[in-house]
Write a protein that holds these residues in place. Structure first.
Motif, short mmCIF file in Angstrom:
data_model
loop_
_atom_site.label_atom_id
_atom_site.label_comp_id
_atom_site.label_asym_id
_atom_site.label_seq_id
_atom_site.Cartn_x
_atom_site.Cartn_y
_atom_site.Cartn_z
N ASP A 250 0.82 -1.20 0.00
CA ASP A 250 0.00 0.00 0.00
C ASP A 250 0.86 1.26 0.00
OD1 ASP A 250 -2.52 1.22 0.00
OD2 ASP A 250 -2.26 1.72 2.11
N TRP A 265 -9.08 -5.55 2.47
CA TRP A 265 -9.31 -4.23 3.07
C TRP A 265 -10.48 -3.53 2.38
CZ3 TRP A 265 -9.68 0.98 2.88
CH2 TRP A 265 -9.35 1.70 4.05
N MET C 1 -7.08 3.76 0.95
CA MET C 1 -6.60 2.66 1.77
C MET C 1 -5.45 3.10 2.62
SD MET C 1 -6.44 -0.57 -0.59
CE MET C 1 -7.63 -0.78 -1.83
N THR C 2 -4.57 3.83 2.00
CA THR C 2 -3.39 4.27 2.72
C THR C 2 -3.78 5.07 3.94
OG1 THR C 2 -2.40 4.42 0.62
CG2 THR C 2 -1.23 5.47 2.38
N MET C 4 -5.72 4.29 6.13
CA MET C 4 -5.72 3.46 7.32
C MET C 4 -4.36 3.52 8.00
SD MET C 4 -6.08 -0.54 7.82
CE MET C 4 -4.43 -0.83 8.32
N VAL C 5 -3.35 3.40 7.16
CA VAL C 5 -1.99 3.42 7.67
C VAL C 5 -1.70 4.76 8.31
CG1 VAL C 5 0.40 3.28 7.01
CG2 VAL C 5 -1.28 1.79 5.93
N ARG C 6 -2.06 5.78 7.61
CA ARG C 6 -1.78 7.11 8.13
C ARG C 6 -2.50 7.33 9.44
NH1 ARG C 6 -2.91 12.31 5.15
NH2 ARG C 6 -2.06 13.29 6.98
N ARG C 8 -3.21 5.23 11.66
CA ARG C 8 -2.48 4.57 12.74
C ARG C 8 -1.31 5.44 13.17
NH1 ARG C 8 -0.45 -0.94 11.05
NH2 ARG C 8 -2.28 -1.70 9.99
N LEU C 9 -0.63 5.97 12.19
CA LEU C 9 0.53 6.81 12.47
C LEU C 9 0.12 8.02 13.29
CD1 LEU C 9 2.91 7.49 9.51
CD2 LEU C 9 3.42 6.63 11.79
N ASN C 62 -9.85 8.69 7.18
CA ASN C 62 -10.56 7.80 6.27
C ASN C 62 -11.94 7.52 6.81
OD1 ASN C 62 -11.58 5.37 5.11
ND2 ASN C 62 -9.54 5.03 4.26
N GLN C 218 -0.10 9.10 -11.78
CA GLN C 218 1.02 8.52 -11.05
C GLN C 218 0.53 7.70 -9.86
OE1 GLN C 218 3.32 10.79 -8.00
NE2 GLN C 218 4.60 11.23 -9.80
N LYS C 219 -0.46 8.24 -9.16
CA LYS C 219 -0.89 7.54 -7.96
C LYS C 219 -2.31 7.94 -7.55
CE LYS C 219 0.93 5.75 -3.70
NZ LYS C 219 2.04 5.69 -2.77
N PHE C 220 -3.01 6.98 -6.98
CA PHE C 220 -4.29 7.28 -6.34
C PHE C 220 -4.03 7.30 -4.85
CE2 PHE C 220 -5.34 5.45 -10.39
CZ PHE C 220 -6.47 6.15 -10.82
N GLU C 224 -1.46 12.23 -0.15
CA GLU C 224 -0.10 12.48 -0.60
C GLU C 224 0.00 13.72 -1.49
OE1 GLU C 224 2.13 8.69 -1.28
OE2 GLU C 224 2.77 9.82 -3.03
N ASP C 233 6.42 18.37 -6.72
CA ASP C 233 6.67 17.03 -7.25
C ASP C 233 5.64 16.65 -8.31
OD1 ASP C 233 8.68 16.90 -5.45
OD2 ASP C 233 7.62 15.65 -3.99
N LYS C 363 -8.08 1.13 -10.91
CA LYS C 363 -6.74 1.25 -10.34
C LYS C 363 -5.81 0.11 -10.74
CE LYS C 363 -7.94 1.83 -6.00
NZ LYS C 363 -7.65 2.00 -4.58
#
Lengths: 302, 383, 366
Positions: A250, A265, C1-2, C4-6, C8-9, C62, C218-220, C224, C233, C363
């Motif tokens: 991810d 997920w 999705m990311t 979720m990670v963020r 947590r951080l 999220n 470049q990214k979904f 970011e 960038d 994606k």
């Protein structure tokens, strides 16, 4: 007589209690959660709290609501090639990563095992040390290294390998995922390998040399076969969690990196479909557990 | 079956033939590990078909010497020649010597057959020849029935045999044995010692054994080098080492010995007279090697079995007589050991073979006894 | 999705603001769960000073996580900030309790225009009060776009949805918000369809449009693009108005020669609402009401708007809002633009599955 009987029964019970503890443990921490997930996988989604039906409130409920359970979610998984591809893609990424880990980890473990005894503990510490920093921070650090304007680009530009306007395009690709996975799981590969290699009697290599076997060959006929238990342990320790890996692809992977962890997920959070995500998890478990059990049985026979 | 070839062995003494060239030659070999000198400027010749033993306590450098021959260690100075060829720079896997390791170092993941065939495979021998040789080796060490077993399924003695078979399979010019019998119990060890001798005779190889067990060295070898602190204290046949020790160290290390200190008062025709004030006696005995001068501090060394013990005083004029009292008796079955306390308080041991089952009046505790021996029974060694 | 990670951080970074003002009423607590970077923290301190209630402030980035938590129950939060369609679905699931309006006298400050739009998700405004609202549009790097394509149609979805145009910006970097419920309606609107369509064929068609421009993206990602835009960038992003304005401010502060502009595309954009609501199982409902009432004080909510650069649903607060923000049509759009903004209703389970599936296929190509 009565007194004698109680004396006999007590140690008997004690012995059984001792045997029962590990079973109780796995029952509590593995079987119970698994059964809950399995049960949810047989339910249907609903707009409710919790978001599925039927909800079992007690044992008596279980029988009356049994007919509400359905295997539809499992059927559903077979209907959309997404799941099939995600499983395959996860297995492929895990397989490639594990092979890479083995290639990278083996020389490290070998070097550690061959290092002077006084140095070995320090080297083991060095392998474990990164664990003391948050895993996420370390993966984020890789973003800083791999991104197009990151440290890697700067370093390569500085060395003149890249022109001033060229950049490294690794971030958001599968290569970055492999780098992240290999980096993060390396200790799980190195430590079992080290344990196996450290036990290896150096005189066996002397014996091989004495019998006319040059060092490179003796690695393949002596060292490697004898380190196989470590190789297998390391590969399992890495392969299994990598299949379900979510965070690394991810963060480092691009949007096209398809892995079952991400799919799960999406089912759980985007679709709020607890039953389907549970079914995905159950299938994942079966995919992983079945080969392990087969392998272990064969090990026993061998 | 292995034939008894003892009589040939008796005549075997190539080291006495100046025309023969040594098969293995250690030439001024020194090996240092940091500050520690394991082998110190050592020169040693070993002849073809010889069964040679390196004997010494642990740390004396004997194993280092052998490992240098195998190629696991490089000499710091000096060189090692095998059949006239300098071995320096030749890696272990190209040397024509095979080693039987103290720990046996059997490959745990291979069967008995696999272990024995290992060296042959490295040679590139064809499969049928390997099979024949392996069968031969299994027969030699009597392990035909265990060919398919893995090392962990064997007893200690069986493993020892596999290790031996493996090191012999390539028919090396030299077989190195590093404490080969150390892990076996006494009875099995003795049996195996004789088997080793027979095998060596039959195959006609040169054997070099490292051991700290003097009995083992004496049993199996043609010659023994007694080592101490990286140098050779004495080289000789078992009987030379035993009967004519060159130094107190050798005398003390090999076998049991009585040592009595004194001062040389006269030397004539290789016979010296030693005045021993400690036990208030004068001893006349052969002078050991190295030249003995009048006035020198020296020790008289005599093996316990050379000392005769009697209750009656010997006739007048008997050269060497010590009087004492029986302090302790050790009954060992075949022999009895008497520890006799002399006037000055020191102890001298005398062993007596128990030739008859019943003795009328055995010597017993606190008996007054006289110890005597002929002039050629012991030796006087300079300190 | 990311996210979720963020999340947590951020949790680890402990943005849990524990504000203790003296020994008064230490035991009174309100547990607030809001988007990250979405409040002026001094406002929380003021609340504690005024009421003696301690604020335990937890953040997410999220919505899906919030919904999962709420549906599981027992979250322990007293006030949760949720986006419209999510609120509607969660109300249906029985997550929230009706507001006791007698405890919310400041409701009179609210902006009827916003309140009536919020009623689409919360009929009769029974459960929620708007906190902020915004749009989902396009952010771009003024200099870079100009250099590559001087006549770029910056005020149109053509910028990102027309392959011949967006492909020009591939090399300088394009990112899309990783949110199906934002991008699919925007694509539908661009295609001239009902952006709120729950029709599978419509959604798939929108998916096809997005897939056609995917090679240039470049990214979904959900956050970011803020830094990426600010650092230069990337030069083009589809994102939340406030986030892009935040990127604009960061670039301005950094004085790195990057100028970021946010536009609401002329075809129309999604207008979304973040709404404060009280879970049924809130441990401190009284404190929750007090908090919501406090956040409706004109000067308080104006302070937050000034800080995060989002418009709020409080009409009375507008006189306290920084004129630069109030007059910025990308934050407070004019009537004409406002009329062009659309809103979406919640997706039912079946439609949601189609939506997620279409998005996954955009994606991953699967």
């Amino acid at each position: 007589m009565a007194e004698r009987r109680t004396r006999d029964v007590k140690p008997f019970l004690g012995k059984w209690a001792l045997v029962a503890v590990p079973y109780l443990w796995s029952l509590l921490f593995f079987l119970a959660p698994f059964l809950i997930i399995f049960k949810i996988s047989l339910s249907e989604t609903a707009i409710a709290m919790p978001p599925y039906t039927p909800v079992i409130a007690g044992v008596s409920d279980l029988w009356t609501k049994l007919s509400d359970f359905t295997f539809d979610n499992y059927v559903f998984l077979t209907e959309d090639p997404l799941y099939y591809s995600a499983y395959l893609s996860s297995l492929r990424i895990a397989l490639v990563s594990t092979v890479l880990l083995l290639i990278v980890g083996y020389p490290i473990a070998y070097g550690m095992a061959r290092a002077p005894k006084s140095l070995r503990n320090a080297l083991v510490m060095a392998v474990i040390l990164p664990f003391w920093t948050s895993f996420l921070i370390r993966v984020y650090a890789w973003i800083g290294i791999l991104k197009p304007e990151g440290l890697l680009t700067i370093a390569l530009q500085g060395l003149g390998i890249l022109g001033p306007n060229e950049q490294v395009h690794i971030y958001n690709t599968e290569i970055a995922v492999f780098i992240g996975i290999v980096y993060s799981y390396l200790p799980f590969m190195v430590l079992p390998l080290y344990a196996a290699l450290e036990k290896l009697d150096a005189t066996l290599l002397e014996a091989a040399a004495d019998l006319g076997c040059p060092p490179t060959k003796s690695f393949w006929v002596i060292t490697f076969p004898l380190s196989l238990p470590g190789v297998i342990a390391g590969c399992f320790l890495c392969f299994i969690p990598i299949v379900g890996e979510f965070v690394i692809p991810d963060l480092l992977g691009g949007s096209e990196t398809l892995m079952i962890g991400k799919t799960l997920w999406a089912e759980f959070f985007n679709n709020r479909d607890w039953p389907v995500s549970s079914a995905v998890a159950v299938v994942l478990l079966i995919i992983l557990v079945v080969p392990i059990v087969i392998f272990q049985n064969q090990q026993k026979k061998a | 079956m292995i034939e008894a070839v003892g009589p040939i062995k008796r005549k075997f003494a190539p080291w006495d033939d100046p025309a023969l060239k040594p098969f293995i030659r250690f030439e001024n070999v020194t090996k240092r590990f940091g500050d520690f000198t394991a082998v110190d400027n050592l020169t040693l010749d070993i002849y073809e078909r010889e069964f040679f033993a390196l004997l010494g306590p642990s740390g004396c450098g004997k194993t280092t010497l052998m490992r240098m021959l195998a190629g696991f260690e490089q000499p710091t100075e000096g060189r090692i020649l095998l059949d006239g060829k300098d071995l320096s720079g030749i890696p272990p896997y190209k040397r024509p010597a095979n080693m039987m390791f103290q720990s046996y170092a059997l490959f745990p993941h291979m069967t008995v057959e696999g272990n024995i065939a290992f060296g042959l495979k490295q040679e590139g021998m064809d499969a049928t020849s390997i099979a024949t040789r392996v069968a031969e080796m299994l027969e030699l060490v009597k392990l035909e029935k265990f060919a398919k077993r893995k090392p962990h399924q064997l007893s200690g003695g069986q493993r020892q045999r596999v290790a031996l078979a493996r090191s012999l399979a390539k028919r090396p010019k030299v077989l190195l044995l590093d404490e080969p019998l150390g892990a076996l119990d006494k009875k099995l060890r003795e049996e195996t010692q004789f088997e080793l001798m027979d095998i060596q005779m039959e195959l006609g190889m040169t054997f070099l054994i490292v051991t700290h067990d003097q009995e083992e060295a004496m049993t199996v070898s043609d010659r023994i080098a007694v080592m101490n602190h990286g140098v050779i204290a004495q080289i000789g046949t078992a009987s030379e080492i035993y009967e004519q020790p060159a130094s107190r160290y050798v005398a003390d290390f090999v076998g049991d010995i009585n040592l009595i200190d004194g001062k040389v008062t006269a030397v004539a025709d290789g016979v010296a007279t030693l005045r021993c004030d400690g036990v208030d006696a004068t001893i006349v005995a052969e002078a050991g090697p190295g030249g003995i001068a009048v006035g020198a501090e020296a020790s008289f060394a005599i093996r316990p079995e050379k000392v005769q013990i009697a209750m009656e005083p010997p006739p007048a004029g008997t050269p060497n007589v010590l009087a004492g009292e029986v302090w302790d008796i050790g009954y060992l079955g075949d022999i009895s050991v008497y520890r006799v306390r002399l006037a000055g308080g020191s102890i001298v041991k005398a062993t007596v073979a128990n030739l008859t089952r019943i003795v009328e009046r055995p010597i017993t505790w606190e008996d007054k006894v006289f110890l005597t021996w002929p002039v050629d029974a012991g030796v006087i060694l300079v300190k | 999705m990311t996210k979720m990670v963020r999340q947590r951080l951020l949790g680890a970074a402990a943005l849990t603001v524990a504000l203790a003002t003296g020994a008064v009423a230490q035991d009174k607590v309100v547990n607030v769960y809001n988007w990250s970077d979405y409040v002026d923290e001094s406002v929380l301190q003021e609340f504690t000073k005024e009421t003696g209630i301690k604020v335990v402030y937890d953040v997410f980035d999220n919505q899906d996580i919030v919904e999962t938590k709420m549906l599981a129950g027992g979250s322990g939060y007293d006030v949760v900030v949720v986006t419209g369609p999510f609120l509607a679905r969660q109300i249906a699931a029985g997550v929230y309790q009706p507001l006791d309006k007698s405890k919310l006298p400041n409701l009179s400050n609210m902006w009827p225009e916003v309140t009536s739009r919020v009623a689409e998700y919360d009929p009769g405004n029974q459960y929620g009060v708007d906190y902020m609202w915004g749009t989902t549009g396009i952010g771009y790097n003024v200099e870079k776009i100009k250099a590559i394509m001087p006549d770029a149609p910056v005020n149109s979805w053509d910028m990102v949805f027309k392959p011949e145009i967006v492909s020009k910006f591939k090399d300088c970097g394009v990112q899309f918000l990783d949110a199906s419920e934002e991008l699919i309606p925007a694509a539908l609107k661009y295609l001239g369809k009902n952006p709120d369509s729950k029709n599978a064929a419509d959604m798939e068609e929108a998916g096809k449009l997005l897939a056609s421009v995917k090679p240039y993206v470049q990214k979904f990602h959900s956050s970011e693009y803020i830094n990426a835009l600010a650092n230069g960038d990337i030069c083009l992003a589809v994102g939340y108005s406030g986030d892009i304005l935040q990127a604009r401010n960061r670039a301005a502060e950094a004085k790195n020669g990057v100028t970021i502009q946010y536009v609401i595309p002329k075809e129309g954009a999604n207008m979304w609402f973040d709404i404060m609501a009280i879970p049924k199982d809130a441990p401190n409902p009284d404190a929750a009401h007090a908090f919501i009432n406090f956040m409706m004080k004109p000067d308080v909510i104006a302070k937050s708007s000034n800080y995060v650069a989002y418009a709020n649903g409080n009409l009375a607060s507008q006189k306290f809002i920084d004129p630069a923000i109030l007059s910025d049509v990308s934050i407070y759009p004019d009537q004409e633009t406002l009329a062009n903004l659309f809103s979406t209703t919640p997706y039912d389970a079946k439609a949601q599955r189609v939506l997620t599936r279409v998005w996954t296929s955009v994606k991953t190509g699967m």
